[in-house]
Write a protein that holds these residues in place. Structure first.
Motif, PDB file in Angstrom:
ATOM      1  N   ALA D 112      51.742  71.976  62.355  1.00  0.00           N
ATOM      2  CA  ALA D 112      52.680  70.864  62.631  1.00  0.00           C
ATOM      3  C   ALA D 112      52.810  69.953  61.421  1.00  0.00           C
ATOM      4  O   ALA D 112      53.830  69.288  61.242  1.00  0.00           O
ATOM      5  CB  ALA D 112      52.203  70.066  63.849  1.00  0.00           C
ATOM      6  N   THR D 115      53.962  73.059  57.882  1.00  0.00           N
ATOM      7  CA  THR D 115      55.255  73.772  57.882  1.00  0.00           C
ATOM      8  C   THR D 115      56.388  72.832  57.497  1.00  0.00           C
ATOM      9  O   THR D 115      57.314  73.213  56.777  1.00  0.00           O
ATOM     10  CB  THR D 115      55.572  74.403  59.262  1.00  0.00           C
ATOM     11  OG1 THR D 115      55.497  73.381  60.264  1.00  0.00           O
ATOM     12  CG2 THR D 115      54.593  75.526  59.597  1.00  0.00           C
ATOM     13  N   TYR D 116      56.280  71.592  57.925  1.00  0.00           N
ATOM     14  CA  TYR D 116      57.307  70.607  57.579  1.00  0.00           C
ATOM     15  C   TYR D 116      57.366  70.416  56.068  1.00  0.00           C
ATOM     16  O   TYR D 116      58.442  70.379  55.464  1.00  0.00           O
ATOM     17  CB  TYR D 116      56.985  69.287  58.281  1.00  0.00           C
ATOM     18  CG  TYR D 116      58.017  68.205  58.070  1.00  0.00           C
ATOM     19  CD1 TYR D 116      59.105  68.076  58.931  1.00  0.00           C
ATOM     20  CD2 TYR D 116      57.910  67.324  57.006  1.00  0.00           C
ATOM     21  CE1 TYR D 116      60.056  67.077  58.727  1.00  0.00           C
ATOM     22  CE2 TYR D 116      58.845  66.333  56.784  1.00  0.00           C
ATOM     23  CZ  TYR D 116      59.921  66.207  57.653  1.00  0.00           C
ATOM     24  OH  TYR D 116      60.857  65.229  57.445  1.00  0.00           O
ATOM     25  N   ASN D 117      56.194  70.318  55.467  1.00  0.00           N
ATOM     26  CA  ASN D 117      56.140  70.106  54.016  1.00  0.00           C
ATOM     27  C   ASN D 117      56.677  71.305  53.247  1.00  0.00           C
ATOM     28  O   ASN D 117      57.347  71.145  52.221  1.00  0.00           O
ATOM     29  CB  ASN D 117      54.690  69.820  53.588  1.00  0.00           C
ATOM     30  CG  ASN D 117      54.159  68.551  54.210  1.00  0.00           C
ATOM     31  OD1 ASN D 117      54.931  67.716  54.702  1.00  0.00           O
ATOM     32  ND2 ASN D 117      52.839  68.399  54.217  1.00  0.00           N
ATOM     33  N   ASP D 119      58.985  73.356  54.317  1.00  0.00           N
ATOM     34  CA  ASP D 119      60.451  73.292  54.474  1.00  0.00           C
ATOM     35  C   ASP D 119      61.073  72.299  53.503  1.00  0.00           C
ATOM     36  O   ASP D 119      62.154  72.548  52.942  1.00  0.00           O
ATOM     37  CB  ASP D 119      60.819  72.888  55.910  1.00  0.00           C
ATOM     38  CG  ASP D 119      60.580  74.007  56.913  1.00  0.00           C
ATOM     39  OD1 ASP D 119      60.150  75.107  56.485  1.00  0.00           O
ATOM     40  OD2 ASP D 119      60.807  73.792  58.117  1.00  0.00           O
ATOM     41  N   GLN D 120      60.380  71.163  53.321  1.00  0.00           N
ATOM     42  CA  GLN D 120      60.911  70.147  52.407  1.00  0.00           C
ATOM     43  C   GLN D 120      61.050  70.698  50.996  1.00  0.00           C
ATOM     44  O   GLN D 120      62.026  70.427  50.302  1.00  0.00           O
ATOM     45  CB  GLN D 120      59.975  68.913  52.353  1.00  0.00           C
ATOM     46  CG  GLN D 120      59.894  68.139  53.648  1.00  0.00           C
ATOM     47  CD  GLN D 120      61.249  67.653  54.115  1.00  0.00           C
ATOM     48  OE1 GLN D 120      61.945  66.949  53.391  1.00  0.00           O
ATOM     49  NE2 GLN D 120      61.674  68.052  55.308  1.00  0.00           N
ATOM     50  N   GLU D 125      62.673  77.319  57.125  1.00  0.00           N
ATOM     51  CA  GLU D 125      62.844  76.826  58.500  1.00  0.00           C
ATOM     52  C   GLU D 125      61.587  77.052  59.334  1.00  0.00           C
ATOM     53  O   GLU D 125      61.667  77.303  60.529  1.00  0.00           O
ATOM     54  CB  GLU D 125      64.046  77.494  59.164  1.00  0.00           C
ATOM     55  CG  GLU D 125      63.987  79.003  59.097  1.00  0.00           C
ATOM     56  CD  GLU D 125      65.284  79.636  59.639  1.00  0.00           C
ATOM     57  OE1 GLU D 125      65.196  80.743  60.186  1.00  0.00           O
ATOM     58  OE2 GLU D 125      66.345  78.992  59.550  1.00  0.00           O
ATOM     59  N   PHE D 127      59.273  74.858  60.119  1.00  0.00           N
ATOM     60  CA  PHE D 127      58.965  73.786  61.060  1.00  0.00           C
ATOM     61  C   PHE D 127      59.738  73.938  62.372  1.00  0.00           C
ATOM     62  O   PHE D 127      59.131  73.922  63.455  1.00  0.00           O
ATOM     63  CB  PHE D 127      59.219  72.426  60.412  1.00  0.00           C
ATOM     64  CG  PHE D 127      58.795  71.261  61.254  1.00  0.00           C
ATOM     65  CD1 PHE D 127      57.460  71.075  61.605  1.00  0.00           C
ATOM     66  CD2 PHE D 127      59.727  70.352  61.741  1.00  0.00           C
ATOM     67  CE1 PHE D 127      57.068  69.994  62.390  1.00  0.00           C
ATOM     68  CE2 PHE D 127      59.343  69.274  62.521  1.00  0.00           C
ATOM     69  CZ  PHE D 127      58.009  69.097  62.850  1.00  0.00           C
ATOM     70  N   PRO D 128      61.060  74.118  62.345  1.00  0.00           N
ATOM     71  CA  PRO D 128      61.752  74.353  63.634  1.00  0.00           C
ATOM     72  C   PRO D 128      61.248  75.604  64.359  1.00  0.00           C
ATOM     73  O   PRO D 128      61.094  75.583  65.582  1.00  0.00           O
ATOM     74  CB  PRO D 128      63.224  74.472  63.236  1.00  0.00           C
ATOM     75  CG  PRO D 128      63.263  74.562  61.743  1.00  0.00           C
ATOM     76  CD  PRO D 128      62.008  73.967  61.223  1.00  0.00           C
ATOM     77  N   GLN D 131      58.139  74.649  65.975  1.00  0.00           N
ATOM     78  CA  GLN D 131      58.349  73.784  67.144  1.00  0.00           C
ATOM     79  C   GLN D 131      58.753  74.594  68.377  1.00  0.00           C
ATOM     80  O   GLN D 131      58.338  74.286  69.489  1.00  0.00           O
ATOM     81  CB  GLN D 131      59.404  72.722  66.830  1.00  0.00           C
ATOM     82  CG  GLN D 131      58.784  71.573  66.017  1.00  0.00           C
ATOM     83  CD  GLN D 131      59.755  70.444  65.819  1.00  0.00           C
ATOM     84  OE1 GLN D 131      60.851  70.671  65.321  1.00  0.00           O
ATOM     85  NE2 GLN D 131      59.365  69.252  66.207  1.00  0.00           N
ATOM     86  N   SER D 352      55.812  64.941  58.915  1.00  0.00           N
ATOM     87  CA  SER D 352      56.376  65.629  60.091  1.00  0.00           C
ATOM     88  C   SER D 352      56.284  64.787  61.356  1.00  0.00           C
ATOM     89  O   SER D 352      56.826  65.171  62.383  1.00  0.00           O
ATOM     90  CB  SER D 352      55.633  66.945  60.314  1.00  0.00           C
ATOM     91  OG  SER D 352      54.316  66.688  60.795  1.00  0.00           O
ATOM     92  N   THR D 354      53.362  64.145  62.787  1.00  0.00           N
ATOM     93  CA  THR D 354      52.039  64.430  63.358  1.00  0.00           C
ATOM     94  C   THR D 354      50.989  63.532  62.699  1.00  0.00           C
ATOM     95  O   THR D 354      51.087  63.233  61.511  1.00  0.00           O
ATOM     96  CB  THR D 354      51.693  65.917  63.117  1.00  0.00           C
ATOM     97  OG1 THR D 354      52.667  66.706  63.810  1.00  0.00           O
ATOM     98  CG2 THR D 354      50.292  66.250  63.609  1.00  0.00           C
TER      99      THR D 354
END
Lengths: 476, 476, 476, 476
Positions: D112, D115-117, D119-120, D125, D127-128, D131, D352, D354
Motif C-alpha cells: 500500500a 506500489t504508489y511510489n 507508479d509515481q 498502475e 497501486f490501483p 487496491q 499513498s 497509508t
C-alpha cells in the motif's frame, strides 16, 4: 514576568542569597563560581532552548492562560506528556549532561495529581494552594529543585524507628502561620541553580511516620537551608579552568540540610496524611524515571557522536567491530526513548485534570538505564581508545619544552588538526567519567531495585495466569 | 644487591633523575610528589609483600641461583606460572588498584621466550644479551616498565605508511655502539616508579616496517626520554592531600616520548627481524592479559569488601537483592581467577626453558574483564548508594559551621561512627571512578577486539568441524 | 572382568531386566529400543573411548591395583581431578550430547569423601562398605547412575512436613538384613543405561528428617524399582528412525520410582546421620556441576563446528558478524573449561585420601553454564539460519514427486552436495532443541540459584571486608 | 461476504485444494489434519477475537467503506498503527504462539505504501491494481501469507550470480495475460491457513537482478504451488493427539515451491523496477519486526502466567529469586511493547495515504526480541523446574500399573490436583521448546544482523557528531 531568557534566568539567581559550602568554605558568589556556573549553564539551556526552539519548548498553560516554558507545566494533554520525552532528549543532547530542571517539573506534576486526591479524601485545600504556587512558578518561569531523597540513617528502620529522629525530613514545630521542618536531603542535583526547593516524602509512610508525611516548597535561600556541594570526579577541572571536556556544561550535587526551616502554610502540600506519602513518591519517581529516559537517550546521542568523531580522527571509522559498538549504543538510546515515549502516549488523565504516564513503561526504561548507561559508556571508551583515561593536560600541550612533541605524537589521522583530537578526547573523558552523571544513571529516581519492584506491583499478573491456565486446559 | 625492602626500593628511585612533566610543569622531585608517590607506594607493595609473605613472593632464580622477587623472574616452572596469578590477586587486593609492576615482568617473560627463537633462526645473540640484562634486573631487584603501545597516528595505516614516520617507535640512526630511537609510547602506567623501560613492538610488522621491529631496554632516566604524566579523574585529590579514598595507593599513567634516545647494542633485543614482532607482542599481550585477570580478581575482592562493609554501615546487609549483587561480583572475580589459573596450569615449556601460559584461556579471561569490570563496578555503586558520587569534602566535615550537621546527617547504622562510613564512601568513589583503572580494565593489554581475534586464531576450528560432521553423518 | 569394550558393555545390559515404561507401555527390550539405544550408545562411548584413547581414559585404581576406566575412579591424585575435565570435554564433543556416565562417578566420589567423615564421627562402617562396593564397580567396569533429585512435593516444606511423607526418598522399614525405601527421584538421565543406581539425599536435612538422610546403591533392575521414561522434544524421531540429527547418540531421562525397594545393609552408606546429608549433596553437586563444565565445553565445541560448517555450506564463512558469534561461542566454551580446570588444579586431598575440587570455581562454571548454554545455542541458530526449525522431513526429500525439487532448492553453496547441508541442519536442530539437553543446562546439578548460594557461602567475605577497611583507613 | 466468524473462516479453507506434503506424503485434507489444524486454529483466533472484542479488532476500511477485520487493513490512521501492537499482544497472549496472520497484513501495508511510489516514478498502475486486490481481501476477510524469504543458495552471491538461477523467485516467462514465476520461499508460517500468498522480494536488487524484482499475489492453491510442511520439535504430539501442551493452538512452517506458477497481470505489483525491491522488503521487514514485538510481548505474558502458576503449584511463589526472574520476564515483555508502541505512535502518513511506523524503534524492538526471547524462555524454565524436559507421557499417567504412582509422585502443593500441575508442565514444554517459535524469535523478520544494520542506516549520525563537536569546542 513571563518566559525568561537564559540571561534573565542567570540574573534572577543573583538576587538569591543561599547558604552554601564547598570544599569546606562558605560560598559568597554562586553564579560566578566556575564549577557551579557550569551547572547553572546546563539549566540555563532550558531557557536558551525556549528561544531557539519555541515550538518544542513553549506552550500555553491552561492555568494562567499564558505561554510558559514546558518545565513549569504539569502535562495538561497527552501531547504535553509526549513533549516531555522529546524535550529531555533534545536538551540532554545539547548539553551533554543533565539539564537539571526536570526534577522540579516532576515534583510539580506529582503534586498536581496527588494534592487533588488528598483534598477529595480529607477535604483539605492542598490543591488550590498548590495551584497558587504553580501560578507563581509559571508566571516567573522559575526553576524548581526536587528534595526527595532523605539521608535515611539506618535503612533497616522506618523513619520513626531511627535513633536520631531527623534522618527523614520531619515537622518539629507547628505554628499558627506554618511549620518548622528539620532533616536533610541528599543528591540535590542543581539545588543552587533553582529558585525553589520542593520537598516530597522519599518513601511510603505508616501512621507512626505521620510527622514525616510532608510536602512543601521553600525558596532556595530560605533561612535555615544549607547547601553543601559534594565532590565529584572532575570538579577541580572547572575550578581550575583547565582540561574541561565539556566546554559549557556540567553538573553538581549538594546535600541539602533543613536546619529548622520555617514553611508558611500556603507552601505546605501534605501534612500528616501518611497514606498519600507513597502515592506522592511513586508518582514523582515514575515521572522522574521517565525524565531520565529521554535525557539519557540524548546523552547517549552525544556519546555516539563522540565515538564516531573519534573514529574519524583515529582512522578507525571503517572498522567493523567499532561500528557494531556504535550500533549497540544506538540500540540503547532508542530503547530508552521508545519505552519513555510509549509511557507518555499511553498516559491517562487524572482526576485533577493533569495527565500522567504509564508507570510500567517508565520503569521499564529506567531498569535499562540503570544497567545500560554503564554499558554505553564502556562502549564509547572502547571506541575512543585509552587516552580517555590519561591524556596530558592542556598545560602540557602549551608547555614550550614539551608541547610541540605532544602535539606531534597525539596526532591521529594526518588531515585532522591535533587540537581537535585532543578536545574530543577531553569530551570523552567528561562524558565517561563525570561521577555526578555516572552514579545518577544508577541511583537517579531511586535505586534499580525500586524500579523492579514497581513493574511487578503495577502488572496484572492474574490475567497472565488465567491466560496460561486456559491454554493448559486447566479449569479454575 | 639482592631483594630490596620497600624503603630500599623507594630510596633507589631517588637516585634516578628522569625528565618528567605534569600539569605543564617540569617535575623535580618524583618520589615526594604526592600523586606519583601513591603510585610508587603501589609498586612498593610488591617489595613490602616480599617481606610479609616471602613464601608467596620470593623464589630462587635458576639464572643467578639466588632468591629473587617473583616480579623479576620469567617463569621457570609450572609453579612459577601459577604463582603469577596468586601473587597478582593478593597484591591487587592489598593495594586496591594496579600494583604497576607486572608489565615489566610480562616483558621479561616475552623476551625470555622470543629472543631465543630469533637467535635460532638468525644466529643472533639476543638471548645471551637478554640474559645479562635479566641478571642485572634480578640482582638489583629492579622494577621494569613495559613500553608497548605506540601512539599509532592513523590507525588505518601501517607504521611505514604514516605521514609522520615517527608514530611508531623506530630506529633513526645506527651507530657503532648502538642505535638511536624515536617515537612515543602511550599509557605507560607507573613509568616513573620503574628503574628500566623495556620497549617491545606494539603490533605485527611487515618487511617494510623493518625499522619498527625493535625491542630494547633503557633506564627510566636515560637521555632523551620524557615522561608526561596524564590527567586522571581524581588526580587533584592526591595533590591536595584531601578526599583521598584509598589511603595509601593510586595509579598514574604517563605518555613516554623517545626524543632520539640512544640504546647501546647490549640493550637491543630485536632489530629488524620483522616477522618476530608479532610473536613478541602476542606473547607479551597474552601474559599481560593474564596478569590483569589475577589483578582484577583481587580488585573485585576489594570492591566486594567495600560493598559488604557499606551494607553493614547502611543497615542493608540483609537485603536480598544486594546480596545477589555481591554474588554477581564474586562470580566475576572467580571467573577471571579461574580462567587465569587454568591458563597457567595448562602452560608449557618453551625452547628457551621459560614456561609460557595457555593463550586462549588468558584471553578468555581478558574478554570477561573488558566487559565485567564495568559491571562489577556498577554493582558496587548500586550496593553502596548515591554518595559514591557526591559526598561532601573532608574539609566540609571539618568546617566548624557545617561539619557537625554533616556528621549528624551522614550517619548510617547508629552504632557505626559516621567517620567510618564517610571513609568507606570515599574508598568506593576511588574504586569506582579512578579513570586510570577504569580505562585499563577495557584497554589494558590491548583492546577488547584484540582479545577476541586471539581466541579465534588460537582455536583449532577444524577439529570442531570434523566432530560435527561425524555426528551429522557427513563423510568428508 | 576388567575394562569392558563398548560391545561388552552393551551385552552386559542385556542381562538386566529392569521394569520400565515409555509412552504408557511396559518396555521389554531396553537395549534394542531405538530411543533408549541412542542414549546407551552415548554411555557406550565412554567404553569405546577407553579403547581409542587409553592414555586419557584408563588409569590404575589404587584400591584394586588394576587398570580401570576413569568413570569408576574417585580421584586419588590431582592429575585424576584434572583428567575429569579433559575426559568430559573430549567425550561430549565426541557424542554431541551428555555421555550420561558422570553422575555415577560424582556419586562415587562424594561417597568416597563423606562416608569416611561419617565413620570418624559415628564410628560407623560406611567407608569400608563403600570401598567394597567400589571394588565391585571397578572390577566390573560398571556404570552407575545418580539418584539425587527427589520429586519434592511442596517446595516450601521440609521432607518431614510434607502431607505425603514419600515426597523425598525415605526408609519405611528396617529389617535385620537391610532396609526398605520408598519415594521417587526425577530426571534420572540414563538410568536404563546403568548397572547400578546410587541414591543420595537431595538437600540438607534437619534432625526431624532423619528417615530421609539416606545413601545407598541398588542394581538398576532391583525389585520395586520402576523407570518411567519422560518425553522429550525429539523422542519420536529416534523411534521412527527418521530425521535424526545426531546419527549415533541421544539422551533420555526417566523418573525413577522406589516402590518399597529392599536395600541390604552392605549397600547402605548413610542412614539417619542427618547432618551429613548436606555435606553429601553439596559435595556431589559441586562435582557434578564441574562435570557439566567440561561436558558443555565439549558440546559447545560441537556447536561451533556445526555453525562453521553451516557457514561454509551457506556461503557465509567470511561474514564478519557471524565470525564474531563463533568467537562468542568459543569464549563461552573456554570459560567453562577454564573455571573447571582451575577447580581441579586447586583441588585438595580429603581425609579419606580422595581428592576433591575447589567448590567456588566449580560453581562459578555452572553459573555460566546455566545462562550461557542458552546463549551459545542461540548464537548457533543465528549462524545456521531458519531451517533449524522447519526443515522438511527426510521422507519428503525421498518422495518421488517433490524430493528433487526440495533438493534443488535446499542447496547452499553450489559445490557442496545438498545432502550434506540437510544433514548438518538436522544436527543443528538436535544440538539446539533436544529438551533433555536444554533443560539440563539450566537445572542439571541443581538450580541456578543453588549455584549462587554456594559461591557466597564458600567465599571468605570477612577477608574482603578487612582489605577494604584497611584501604579506607578504618581501624576495626 | 464481510467479516467472517472463525467457523466461516475454517469452512472457507475447505474450498481450497492446495498441493501439500508432510512427512513424505501428499496431504489430502488440510483442515482436519491435527497438526495443521492447530495452526489454522491460531489464525482462526484472529476471526474469533473479532467477535469477542470487536472494538479492538474491527474498524472501517476507507477503501470499501465497510467494517473489516484489522488484519486486512493497511493502517489509514495513527490509531490503526497503534492498534497493530495491541491486537498482536492480545492475540498472542490468547493463543500462546504466533497467530500467523500478521505477515499477510505486513505485505498488504508494504504494498500500500510502495506500489504508489513506483507508479509515481514509472507511471505504472501497480497501486490501483493493488487496491483492487485489497478490496477483494477486505470484502472476503481473507488471510494472506507473506512469501518473502527466498531459499538464497550461496549467500555470498547475488540472485543473478547464482549457478542455479532459481534460488530467488524470478520470472521465467512473460505472457500476454501474465507472467510465469519460479523459485522457492522458505519458512512460510501458516501458508496452508491462508487464502492468498503474497510474494515480495527478499533483498535489495541491482539492475542485473531485474527478473527477481517481483511482487505479486496468488491463491494458496494455485497451479504449480507446492507446500512442503517442515518438521518441528513437537509435531508428532499433535498428530498423535497426546502430550499436547497448548490445548488449542500451534504453528507450522512449510517451504513453498513455485514450480512455474502463472500470475495474471492484475496480481503483479512489481515487475522489474529493481530499485524498489529494497524499499519493499525494508518496509515489509520493519512492519513485520514490529508485529513480532507486540506478538512476543503477548507470548511472554503467557510465559509469565505459566511461571507464576507453576510457582503456585510447586510451593515456590514466595521465593525471592524466582520473583526476580518473573520481573526480568515482565521487563522484557514491556520493552518489546514499549518500543513497538512508540514505533506506531511516531508513525507518519505516506504519499499513498497509508500510515507507516518509525523504522528505528521497530528494529530496536526486534533486536531485543532476537536475544531476549531466549532469555525469557530460559527464565521460565528456571522458574518451572526440570520436568519441562522429561515429564512422563499422558499415556503413562493413564497406565493402570504405573499411572497412580506417577500421580502420587508428581504432586506439588498438596491442595492442587496433580492433573493441573501436569498440564501446566506440558504447557511450559510447549512454550519453551516449540522450534517453530524458538527460531522465529531469532530469524523472523530477517536475521538479527539485518535489524542492526537497519538502525544504523536509519539514524542520523551526523547530527550526533555535530552535537559532540560543539560540546568539545571543535569548530567544523
Amino acid at each position: 514576568m513571563g518566559i525568561k531568557t537564559k540571561d534573565e534566568y542567570i540574573e534572577s539567581l543573583r538576587s538569591l542569597n543561599p547558604v552554601a559550602y564547598m570544599f569546606g568554605e562558605r560560598l559568597t558568589n554562586i553564579v560566578d563560581n566556575p564549577r557551579l556556573r557550569a551547572g547553572i549553564e546546563a539549566t540555563g539551556a532550558t531557557y536558551e532552548m525556549a528561544q531557539l526552539d519555541p515550538g518544542l519548548m513553549i506552550t500555553t498553560s491552561p492555568l494562567i492562560n499564558e505561554p510558559v516554558n514546558r518545565f513549569t507545566l504539569p502535562p495538561s494533554t497527552l501531547e504535553d506528556l509526549v513533549a516531555r520525552v522529546k524535550v529531555n532528549r533534545k536538551l540532554a543532547n545539547y548539553v551533554g549532561t543533565c539539564p537539571q530542571r526536570c526534577t522540579g517539573l516532576d515534583c510539580l506534576t506529582a503534586l498536581a495529581v496527588v494534592t487533588y486526591n488528598v483534598d477529595q479524601k480529607y477535604n483539605t485545600e492542598y490543591f488550590p494552594r498548590f495551584q497558587e504556587f504553580l501560578k507563581y512558578m509559571q508566571k516567573n518561569d522559575f526553576t524548581a529543585n526536587a528534595g526527595v531523597t532523605d539521608v535515611k540513617g539506618d535503612r533497616s528502620l522506618a523513619p520513626h524507628e531511627q535513633v536520631d529522629k531527623d534522618m527523614f525530613v520531619r515537622v518539629v514545630e507547628q505554628k499558627a502561620d506554618g511549620i518548622v521542618v528539620r532533616g536533610a536531603k541528599a543528591h540535590q542535583t542543581g539545588s543552587l541553580s533553582a529558585h525553589e526547593i520542593i520537598v516530597l516524602p522519599s518513601r511510603a509512610m505508616a501512621k507512626e511516620d505521620k510527622d514525616y508525611a510532608l510536602a512543601f516548597a521553600v525558596p532556595a535561600d530560605t533561612k535555615g537551608l544549607i547547601h553543601v556541594v559534594g565532590r565529584s570526579t572532575l570538579d577541580m577541572r572547572e575550578l581550575d579552568g583547565c582540561d574541561i571536556g565539556n566546554q559549557y556544561y556540567s553538573k553538581y550535587c549538594p546535600t541539602l540540610i533543613f536546619d529548622d526551616v520555617f514553611v508558611p502554610w500556603e507552601r505546605v502540600f501534605l501534612f500528616g496524611e501518611s497514606e498519600f506519602a507513597q502515592d506522592m513518591v511513586v508518582k514523582f519517581s515514575a515521572l522522574h524515571r521517565q525524565s531520565h529516559g529521554g535525557c539519557k537517550a540524548g546523552k547517549i546521542d552525544c556519546m555516539i557522536g563522540c565515538a564516531l568523531t573519534m573514529m574519524d580522527f583515529n582512522g578507525t571509522s571503517k572498522v567493523g567491530h567499532l561500528k557494531e559498538k556504535v550500533i549497540d549504543m544506538i540500540h540503547r538510546a532508542e530503547t530508552l526513548y521508545g519505552c519513555c515515549l510509549a509511557s507518555s502516549y499511553e498516559g491517562t488523565k487524572q482526576p485533577s485534570g493533569t495527565y500522567y504516564i504509564d508507570t510500567v513503561l517508565a520503569n521499564a526504561s529506567k531498569i535499562h538505564e540503570g544497567k545500560e548507561m554503564a554499558e554505553a559508556t564502556r562502549l564509547m571508551i572502547d571506541a575512543c581508545g585509552g587516552f580517555v583515561a590519561d591524556l596530558p593536560s592542556d598545560r602540557d600541550f602549551s608547555n614550550p619544552e614539551v608541547g610541540d612533541l605532544l602535539k606531534k605524537y597525539l596526532k591521529g589521522v594526518d588531515s585532522i588538526p591535533v587540537e581537535k583530537r585532543i578536545k574530543m578526547y577531553r569530551l570523552a573523558e567528561k562524558l565517561a567519567l563525570e561521577s555526578a552523571d555516572t552514579i545518577s544513571d544508577i541511583h537517579g529516581g531511586g535505586s534499580p531495585a525500586a524500579h523492579r519492584v514497581t513493574i511487578f506491583r503495577e502488572t496484572n499478573v492474574n490475567d497472565k495466569k488465567k491466560a496460561a491456565k486456559r491454554l493448559a486446559g486447566i479449569k479454575e
